[in-house]
Design a protein around this motif. Structure first.
Motif, PDB file in Angstrom:
ATOM      1  N   GLY A 167       0.816  -1.207   0.000  1.00  0.00           N
ATOM      2  CA  GLY A 167       0.000   0.000   0.000  1.00  0.00           C
ATOM      3  C   GLY A 167       0.852   1.259   0.000  1.00  0.00           C
ATOM      4  O   GLY A 167       0.540   2.248  -0.685  1.00  0.00           O
ATOM      5  N   HIS A 168       1.941   1.248   0.755  1.00  0.00           N
ATOM      6  CA  HIS A 168       2.867   2.387   0.721  1.00  0.00           C
ATOM      7  C   HIS A 168       3.481   2.540  -0.667  1.00  0.00           C
ATOM      8  O   HIS A 168       3.683   3.665  -1.150  1.00  0.00           O
ATOM      9  CB  HIS A 168       3.985   2.195   1.742  1.00  0.00           C
ATOM     10  CG  HIS A 168       3.573   2.399   3.160  1.00  0.00           C
ATOM     11  ND1 HIS A 168       2.878   3.512   3.579  1.00  0.00           N
ATOM     12  CD2 HIS A 168       3.766   1.633   4.280  1.00  0.00           C
ATOM     13  CE1 HIS A 168       2.655   3.434   4.883  1.00  0.00           C
ATOM     14  NE2 HIS A 168       3.174   2.305   5.335  1.00  0.00           N
ATOM     15  N   HIS A 169       3.798   1.417  -1.299  1.00  0.00           N
ATOM     16  CA  HIS A 169       4.400   1.477  -2.636  1.00  0.00           C
ATOM     17  C   HIS A 169       3.421   2.069  -3.648  1.00  0.00           C
ATOM     18  O   HIS A 169       3.822   2.852  -4.528  1.00  0.00           O
ATOM     19  CB  HIS A 169       4.837   0.071  -3.058  1.00  0.00           C
ATOM     20  CG  HIS A 169       5.613   0.031  -4.333  1.00  0.00           C
ATOM     21  ND1 HIS A 169       6.830   0.663  -4.491  1.00  0.00           N
ATOM     22  CD2 HIS A 169       5.336  -0.564  -5.534  1.00  0.00           C
ATOM     23  CE1 HIS A 169       7.283   0.452  -5.717  1.00  0.00           C
ATOM     24  NE2 HIS A 169       6.387  -0.269  -6.372  1.00  0.00           N
ATOM     25  N   ALA A 222      -2.778   4.700   7.619  1.00  0.00           N
ATOM     26  CA  ALA A 222      -4.137   4.158   7.547  1.00  0.00           C
ATOM     27  C   ALA A 222      -4.470   3.709   6.130  1.00  0.00           C
ATOM     28  O   ALA A 222      -5.169   2.699   5.932  1.00  0.00           O
ATOM     29  CB  ALA A 222      -5.143   5.201   8.032  1.00  0.00           C
ATOM     30  N   PHE A 223      -3.991   4.432   5.124  1.00  0.00           N
ATOM     31  CA  PHE A 223      -4.199   4.001   3.737  1.00  0.00           C
ATOM     32  C   PHE A 223      -3.546   2.648   3.501  1.00  0.00           C
ATOM     33  O   PHE A 223      -4.148   1.742   2.896  1.00  0.00           O
ATOM     34  CB  PHE A 223      -3.632   5.038   2.760  1.00  0.00           C
ATOM     35  CG  PHE A 223      -3.647   4.567   1.330  1.00  0.00           C
ATOM     36  CD1 PHE A 223      -4.790   4.694   0.555  1.00  0.00           C
ATOM     37  CD2 PHE A 223      -2.524   3.985   0.763  1.00  0.00           C
ATOM     38  CE1 PHE A 223      -4.818   4.233  -0.753  1.00  0.00           C
ATOM     39  CE2 PHE A 223      -2.544   3.520  -0.553  1.00  0.00           C
ATOM     40  CZ  PHE A 223      -3.694   3.643  -1.305  1.00  0.00           C
ATOM     41  N   ALA A 224      -2.293   2.491   3.955  1.00  0.00           N
ATOM     42  CA  ALA A 224      -1.590   1.231   3.749  1.00  0.00           C
ATOM     43  C   ALA A 224      -2.300   0.076   4.454  1.00  0.00           C
ATOM     44  O   ALA A 224      -2.423  -1.031   3.907  1.00  0.00           O
ATOM     45  CB  ALA A 224      -0.143   1.360   4.238  1.00  0.00           C
ATOM     46  N   GLU A 225      -2.785   0.319   5.672  1.00  0.00           N
ATOM     47  CA  GLU A 225      -3.511  -0.721   6.397  1.00  0.00           C
ATOM     48  C   GLU A 225      -4.830  -1.044   5.696  1.00  0.00           C
ATOM     49  O   GLU A 225      -5.247  -2.212   5.633  1.00  0.00           O
ATOM     50  CB  GLU A 225      -3.756  -0.286   7.838  1.00  0.00           C
ATOM     51  CG  GLU A 225      -4.279  -1.382   8.736  1.00  0.00           C
ATOM     52  CD  GLU A 225      -3.214  -2.348   9.225  1.00  0.00           C
ATOM     53  OE1 GLU A 225      -3.484  -3.081  10.191  1.00  0.00           O
ATOM     54  OE2 GLU A 225      -2.105  -2.375   8.644  1.00  0.00           O
ATOM     55  N   SER A 226      -5.478  -0.032   5.147  1.00  0.00           N
ATOM     56  CA  SER A 226      -6.717  -0.260   4.389  1.00  0.00           C
ATOM     57  C   SER A 226      -6.437  -1.100   3.153  1.00  0.00           C
ATOM     58  O   SER A 226      -7.259  -1.954   2.770  1.00  0.00           O
ATOM     59  CB  SER A 226      -7.344   1.079   3.990  1.00  0.00           C
ATOM     60  OG  SER A 226      -7.733   1.822   5.119  1.00  0.00           O
ATOM     61  N   PHE A 227      -5.295  -0.863   2.516  1.00  0.00           N
ATOM     62  CA  PHE A 227      -4.915  -1.677   1.353  1.00  0.00           C
ATOM     63  C   PHE A 227      -4.804  -3.143   1.759  1.00  0.00           C
ATOM     64  O   PHE A 227      -5.250  -4.039   1.029  1.00  0.00           O
ATOM     65  CB  PHE A 227      -3.592  -1.175   0.768  1.00  0.00           C
ATOM     66  CG  PHE A 227      -3.211  -1.847  -0.520  1.00  0.00           C
ATOM     67  CD1 PHE A 227      -3.611  -1.320  -1.734  1.00  0.00           C
ATOM     68  CD2 PHE A 227      -2.465  -3.016  -0.525  1.00  0.00           C
ATOM     69  CE1 PHE A 227      -3.276  -1.940  -2.935  1.00  0.00           C
ATOM     70  CE2 PHE A 227      -2.127  -3.652  -1.706  1.00  0.00           C
ATOM     71  CZ  PHE A 227      -2.537  -3.111  -2.919  1.00  0.00           C
ATOM     72  N   ALA A 228      -4.209  -3.407   2.935  1.00  0.00           N
ATOM     73  CA  ALA A 228      -4.090  -4.784   3.407  1.00  0.00           C
ATOM     74  C   ALA A 228      -5.461  -5.392   3.682  1.00  0.00           C
ATOM     75  O   ALA A 228      -5.725  -6.556   3.344  1.00  0.00           O
ATOM     76  CB  ALA A 228      -3.221  -4.831   4.657  1.00  0.00           C
ATOM     77  N   PHE A 229      -6.373  -4.613   4.277  1.00  0.00           N
ATOM     78  CA  PHE A 229      -7.714  -5.126   4.538  1.00  0.00           C
ATOM     79  C   PHE A 229      -8.486  -5.339   3.243  1.00  0.00           C
ATOM     80  O   PHE A 229      -9.361  -6.213   3.180  1.00  0.00           O
ATOM     81  CB  PHE A 229      -8.477  -4.181   5.464  1.00  0.00           C
ATOM     82  CG  PHE A 229      -8.250  -4.449   6.920  1.00  0.00           C
ATOM     83  CD1 PHE A 229      -8.775  -5.583   7.520  1.00  0.00           C
ATOM     84  CD2 PHE A 229      -7.512  -3.577   7.699  1.00  0.00           C
ATOM     85  CE1 PHE A 229      -8.570  -5.842   8.859  1.00  0.00           C
ATOM     86  CE2 PHE A 229      -7.296  -3.821   9.047  1.00  0.00           C
ATOM     87  CZ  PHE A 229      -7.830  -4.968   9.630  1.00  0.00           C
ATOM     88  N   ASN A 230      -8.203  -4.554   2.210  1.00  0.00           N
ATOM     89  CA  ASN A 230      -8.845  -4.780   0.925  1.00  0.00           C
ATOM     90  C   ASN A 230      -8.482  -6.157   0.381  1.00  0.00           C
ATOM     91  O   ASN A 230      -9.315  -6.840  -0.229  1.00  0.00           O
ATOM     92  CB  ASN A 230      -8.433  -3.689  -0.065  1.00  0.00           C
ATOM     93  CG  ASN A 230      -9.088  -3.866  -1.420  1.00  0.00           C
ATOM     94  OD1 ASN A 230     -10.277  -3.630  -1.595  1.00  0.00           O
ATOM     95  ND2 ASN A 230      -8.301  -4.299  -2.415  1.00  0.00           N
ATOM     96  N   LEU A 255     -10.030   3.461  -2.923  1.00  0.00           N
ATOM     97  CA  LEU A 255      -8.676   2.898  -2.885  1.00  0.00           C
ATOM     98  C   LEU A 255      -8.417   2.032  -4.116  1.00  0.00           C
ATOM     99  O   LEU A 255      -7.350   2.136  -4.746  1.00  0.00           O
ATOM    100  CB  LEU A 255      -8.509   2.093  -1.599  1.00  0.00           C
ATOM    101  CG  LEU A 255      -7.172   1.406  -1.327  1.00  0.00           C
ATOM    102  CD1 LEU A 255      -6.921   1.309   0.176  1.00  0.00           C
ATOM    103  CD2 LEU A 255      -7.109   0.007  -1.925  1.00  0.00           C
ATOM    104  N   ARG A 256      -9.374   1.188  -4.472  1.00  0.00           N
ATOM    105  CA  ARG A 256      -9.192   0.334  -5.649  1.00  0.00           C
ATOM    106  C   ARG A 256      -9.093   1.156  -6.920  1.00  0.00           C
ATOM    107  O   ARG A 256      -8.277   0.864  -7.809  1.00  0.00           O
ATOM    108  CB  ARG A 256     -10.334  -0.676  -5.731  1.00  0.00           C
ATOM    109  CG  ARG A 256     -10.293  -1.737  -4.646  1.00  0.00           C
ATOM    110  CD  ARG A 256     -11.306  -2.846  -4.904  1.00  0.00           C
ATOM    111  NE  ARG A 256     -12.676  -2.407  -4.729  1.00  0.00           N
ATOM    112  CZ  ARG A 256     -13.351  -2.482  -3.588  1.00  0.00           C
ATOM    113  NH1 ARG A 256     -12.763  -2.965  -2.498  1.00  0.00           N
ATOM    114  NH2 ARG A 256     -14.613  -2.083  -3.515  1.00  0.00           N
TER     115      ARG A 256
END
Length: 361
Positions: A167-169, A222-230, A255-256
């Motif tokens: 997500g960071h990338h 939080a964005f990176a963690e949301s990417f993981a939850f996605n 996000l998607r």
């Protein structure tokens, strides 16, 4: 970006208590819940760093390096480095397995820029800090990850942590409109607009890019963690960030879209007509995303009208005051507003034609 400094958790907790400002008025229970600062957890998910430290550079110098295909039909590949110590000691340092895991994440062409470095567990502390499970080195497009498959102390699996880092990338390679900082600290454009990051930042509740004591109020994390939850929606992982940033159906859709169809830049359109003889001409337009709106007139030097930006309630946000000229442009940063109004008001000869170019995020 600045890595989280190592330190005693008790000291961090005390700093959080002492740093909390006194409220000007008593917030509602809902407000307190939405913007509450969660308690720090050990180990931290990760840190984001601009460049490796001296110890990290020495570890990287010992690593093998090769490219591995994702084998998802895209032709994409990633680089995987394995440190010398990890080659000898790690029990899950299979580079092709890492590439196959990355292939299950939604991604764009930025995946080809990625390097994943597998460290021995004892090396991870030197690379990422002794409180972190992993790290992302922005200046090198590199994820540093544990080469062991043993589950960490908290419930996040290594695959979940890898998704967080990816997500960071993603954010590292997504553009943002002025005047916002880089997406890696703010979150991507559509996602951050849905999550009201601008409003939270202005209100002093979100701290973009803060990898220190406001780690859990950092929307980039939080964005990176949301990417993981996605990727892992059923993961039994506790949400540790501010409740206001918790993933929703709308934020995950954004996000998607930001991942698969990156924000292309500001959209331009024109508004034209004639300056009214009396009163003002008003045109309302949508502002679906946060960021700078610019309105510029076209025509001769003496345009004969005043130009204003107003919100939907009629409050004037920006004005050309003594009249617009062909060099005059009004800028306004949208921060949560869904619509704005542009107003053309005569100050000279009425019924002259006008033409405005509007740029919005």
């Amino acid at each position: 970006m600045i890595g989280r400094p190592a330190g005693a958790l008790a000291g961090i907790a005390m700093i959080l208590l002492l740093a909390a400002p006194a409220a000007a008025e008593t917030p509602s229970p809902r407000q307190r819940a939405a913007f509450a600062v969660p308690h720090p957890a050990v180990p931290l998910r990760d840190v984001v760093r601009a460049a490796p430290g001296a110890a990290g550079a020495r570890i990287a110098a010992t690593a093998s390096s090769a490219r591995y295909p994702l084998n998802d039909g895209s032709g994409d590949s990633i680089a995987v480095n394995v440190s010398a110590a990890c080659q000898q000691e790690c029990d899950a340092a299979d580079p092709q397995a890492i590439a196959h895991t990355i292939a299950t994440f939604i991604h764009g062409p930025e995946v080809n820029l990625l390097t994943v470095q597998l460290d021995a567990p004892f090396q991870l502390g030197f690379d990422c800090g002794f409180e972190a499970q992993s790290c992302y080195v922005a200046g090198e497009n590199k994820i540093v990850l544990n080469g062991d498959a043993d589950p960490p102390i908290v419930s996040a699996s290594r695959e979940f942590v890898l998704a967080h880092e990816y997500g960071h990338h993603i954010a590292q390679h997504r553009d943002m409109p002025a005047p916002f900082p880089a997406a890696i600290g703010w979150g991507t454009e559509r996602w951050s607009s849905v999550e009201h990051v601008c409003e939270g930042h202005r209100g002093g509740t979100f701290f973009p890019g803060d990898e220190g004591m406001h780690y859990y109020e950092n929307p980039g994390e939080a964005f990176a963690e949301s990417f993981a939850f996605n990727r892992f929606p059923e993961a039994a992982v506790e949400w540790l960030w501010a409740p206001a940033l918790r993933p929703t159906a709308a934020s995950l859709r954004a996000l998607r879209q930001d991942t698969l169809q990156p924000w292309p830049g500001r959209h331009s359109f024109t508004v034209s007509g004639r300056v009214p003889r009396n009163g003002a001409l008003v045109r309302e337009f949508r502002t679906p995303f946060d960021g700078k709106v610019s309105i510029g007139p076209g025509g001769g030097r003496q345009l004969g009208y005043e130009l204003l930006i107003r919100d939907r309630s009629g409050e004037t946000l920006r004005s050309s005051r003594q009249g617009a000229s062909f060099r005059h442009r009004l800028d306004y940063t949208v921060c949560g507003e869904s619509r704005l109004r542009v107003v053309v008001r005569a100050i000279g000869k009425a019924r002259k034609p006008f033409r405005l170019t509007i740029q919005r995020p």
